[in-house]
Write an enzyme that holds these catalytic residues in place. Structure first.
Site, PDB file in Angstrom:
ATOM      1  N   ARG A   1      11.545  29.856 -30.410  1.00 47.49           N
ATOM      2  CA  ARG A   1      10.854  30.971 -29.753  1.00 47.49           C
ATOM      3  C   ARG A   1      11.113  30.960 -28.250  1.00 47.49           C
ATOM      4  NH1 ARG A   1       5.138  29.819 -31.253  1.00 47.49           N
ATOM      5  NH2 ARG A   1       4.597  31.665 -30.073  1.00 47.49           N
TER       6      ARG A   1
ATOM      7  N   ARG B   1      -1.330  27.329 -36.226  1.00 46.32           N
ATOM      8  CA  ARG B   1      -0.424  28.465 -36.417  1.00 46.32           C
ATOM      9  C   ARG B   1       0.905  27.996 -36.990  1.00 46.32           C
ATOM     10  NH1 ARG B   1      -0.237  32.720 -31.462  1.00 46.32           N
ATOM     11  NH2 ARG B   1       1.942  32.692 -32.085  1.00 46.32           N
TER      12      ARG B   1
ATOM     13  N   ARG C   1      -2.106  23.836 -29.182  1.00 47.41           N
ATOM     14  CA  ARG C   1      -2.548  24.998 -29.964  1.00 47.41           C
ATOM     15  C   ARG C   1      -2.255  24.783 -31.452  1.00 47.41           C
ATOM     16  NH1 ARG C   1      -0.308  30.812 -28.315  1.00 47.41           N
ATOM     17  NH2 ARG C   1       1.465  30.262 -29.619  1.00 47.41           N
TER      18      ARG C   1
ATOM     19  N   ARG D   1       9.116  43.216 -25.769  1.00 42.72           N
ATOM     20  CA  ARG D   1       9.792  41.923 -25.740  1.00 42.72           C
ATOM     21  C   ARG D   1      11.312  42.077 -25.740  1.00 42.72           C
ATOM     22  NH1 ARG D   1       5.239  38.952 -28.530  1.00 42.72           N
ATOM     23  NH2 ARG D   1       5.658  36.742 -28.394  1.00 42.72           N
TER      24      ARG D   1
ATOM     25  N   LYS E   1      -0.846  34.071 -22.254  1.00 44.13           N
ATOM     26  CA  LYS E   1      -0.978  35.538 -22.223  1.00 44.13           C
ATOM     27  C   LYS E   1      -2.218  36.027 -22.953  1.00 44.13           C
ATOM     28  CE  LYS E   1       2.745  36.702 -24.470  1.00 44.13           C
ATOM     29  NZ  LYS E   1       3.393  35.444 -24.828  1.00 44.13           N
TER      30      LYS E   1
HETATM   31  P1  AMP Z   1       2.554  36.229 -30.064  1.00 41.84           P
HETATM   32  O1  AMP Z   1       1.183  36.052 -30.613  1.00 41.84           O
HETATM   33  O2  AMP Z   1       2.630  37.266 -28.984  1.00 41.84           O
HETATM   34  O3  AMP Z   1       3.174  34.911 -29.634  1.00 41.84           O
HETATM   35  O4  AMP Z   1       3.461  36.778 -31.271  1.00 41.84           O
HETATM   36  C1  AMP Z   1       3.635  36.032 -32.444  1.00 41.84           C
HETATM   37  C2  AMP Z   1       4.865  36.512 -33.206  1.00 41.84           C
HETATM   38  O5  AMP Z   1       4.695  37.877 -33.578  1.00 41.84           O
HETATM   39  C3  AMP Z   1       6.163  36.476 -32.428  1.00 41.84           C
HETATM   40  O6  AMP Z   1       6.786  35.190 -32.421  1.00 41.84           O
HETATM   41  C4  AMP Z   1       6.989  37.504 -33.204  1.00 41.84           C
HETATM   42  O7  AMP Z   1       7.437  36.980 -34.440  1.00 41.84           O
HETATM   43  C5  AMP Z   1       5.938  38.567 -33.509  1.00 41.84           C
HETATM   44  N1  AMP Z   1       5.871  39.565 -32.408  1.00 41.84           N
HETATM   45  C6  AMP Z   1       4.810  39.789 -31.574  1.00 41.84           C
HETATM   46  N2  AMP Z   1       5.103  40.768 -30.701  1.00 41.84           N
HETATM   47  C7  AMP Z   1       6.368  41.160 -30.976  1.00 41.84           C
HETATM   48  C8  AMP Z   1       7.256  42.111 -30.404  1.00 41.84           C
HETATM   49  N3  AMP Z   1       6.886  42.856 -29.335  1.00 41.84           N
HETATM   50  N4  AMP Z   1       8.478  42.251 -30.944  1.00 41.84           N
HETATM   51  C9  AMP Z   1       8.868  41.516 -32.004  1.00 41.84           C
HETATM   52  N5  AMP Z   1       8.109  40.580 -32.582  1.00 41.84           N
HETATM   53  C10 AMP Z   1       6.856  40.394 -32.080  1.00 41.84           C
END
Ligand code: AMP
Length: 193
Positions: free
Chosen positions: A144, A133, A127, A88, A13
């Protein structure tokens, strides 16, 4: 255009969001990036978010929604945006709808990258090695993915029912996937003219 990009963790994404947003001339808004930025700066929001992120949990809706509301009210998002990683949860969909309704707008398109589960694990492990990360460890990755299936996948039927959902095959090279996404966008644009 107001577009969201969805997909399981590791579907690509973030990478695609940046290309597509540039193409559309709108900001790519990644809630994950905003949270990581807060964590890096050690803000109060960052301290709160980090606990959830490290455990592979979603940051609570009220925290996330407030942050997105503030970001979408910035001037660069007035003409459109590409949201990466938000909404989400079903509650976040309702909240986003409400925010957009206030200015007479709605989501034009929900793009969803579909990638084979095996490929996802491989990409995330890669990654983890490249970016280090904290949420890319094996157990957290698995958690996740489960959370995505439980909380986020149901959103596909919501956008599907509105006829704004476009599923795009996420396997192959970054360029191939970008082309497919742009194809889906063009198709949608040609329908609306
Ligand atoms: P991402 O980089 O999109 O994979 O997001 C990394 C982490 O940020 C996720 O695993 C969540 O802990 C948090 N996060 C990102 N976007 C959201 C969201 N819309 N709602 C809740 N937690 C989020």
């Amino acid at each position: 255009m107001r577009v969201i990009i969805m997909g399981a963790p590791g579907a690509g994404k973030g990478t695609q969001a940046r290309f597509i947003a540039e193409h559309l001339g709108v900001p790519a808004i990644s809630t994950g990036d905003i949270f990581r930025n807060h964590v890096a700066r050690g803000t109060q929001l960052g301290v709160t978010a980090q606990r959830y992120m490290d455990a592979g949990e979603y940051v609570p809706d009220e925290v996330t929604n407030g942050m997105v509301r503030a970001r979408l009210s910035e001037p660069d998002a007035a003409q459109g945006f590409l949201l990466d990683g938000y909404p989400r949860t079903v509650t976040q969909v309702d909240e986003l709808d409400g925010m957009l309704r206030e200015t007479g707008h709605s989501i034009d398109l929900a793009l969803c990258l579909s990638v084979d589960t095996e490929d996802l694990v491989e990409r995330l492990s890669l990654r983890a090695r490249l970016e280090g990360r904290a949420d890319d460890t094996k157990d957290v990755i698995r958690h996740r993915q489960r959370l995505y299936a439980q909380e986020t996948e149901p959103l596909l039927s919501i956008y599907g029912a509105r006829d704004t959902l476009r599923l795009v095959e996420g396997c192959g090279s970054v360029e191939d996937v970008t082309e497919r996404l742009l194809g889906a966008l063009r198709e949608d644009l040609s329908k609306s003219v």
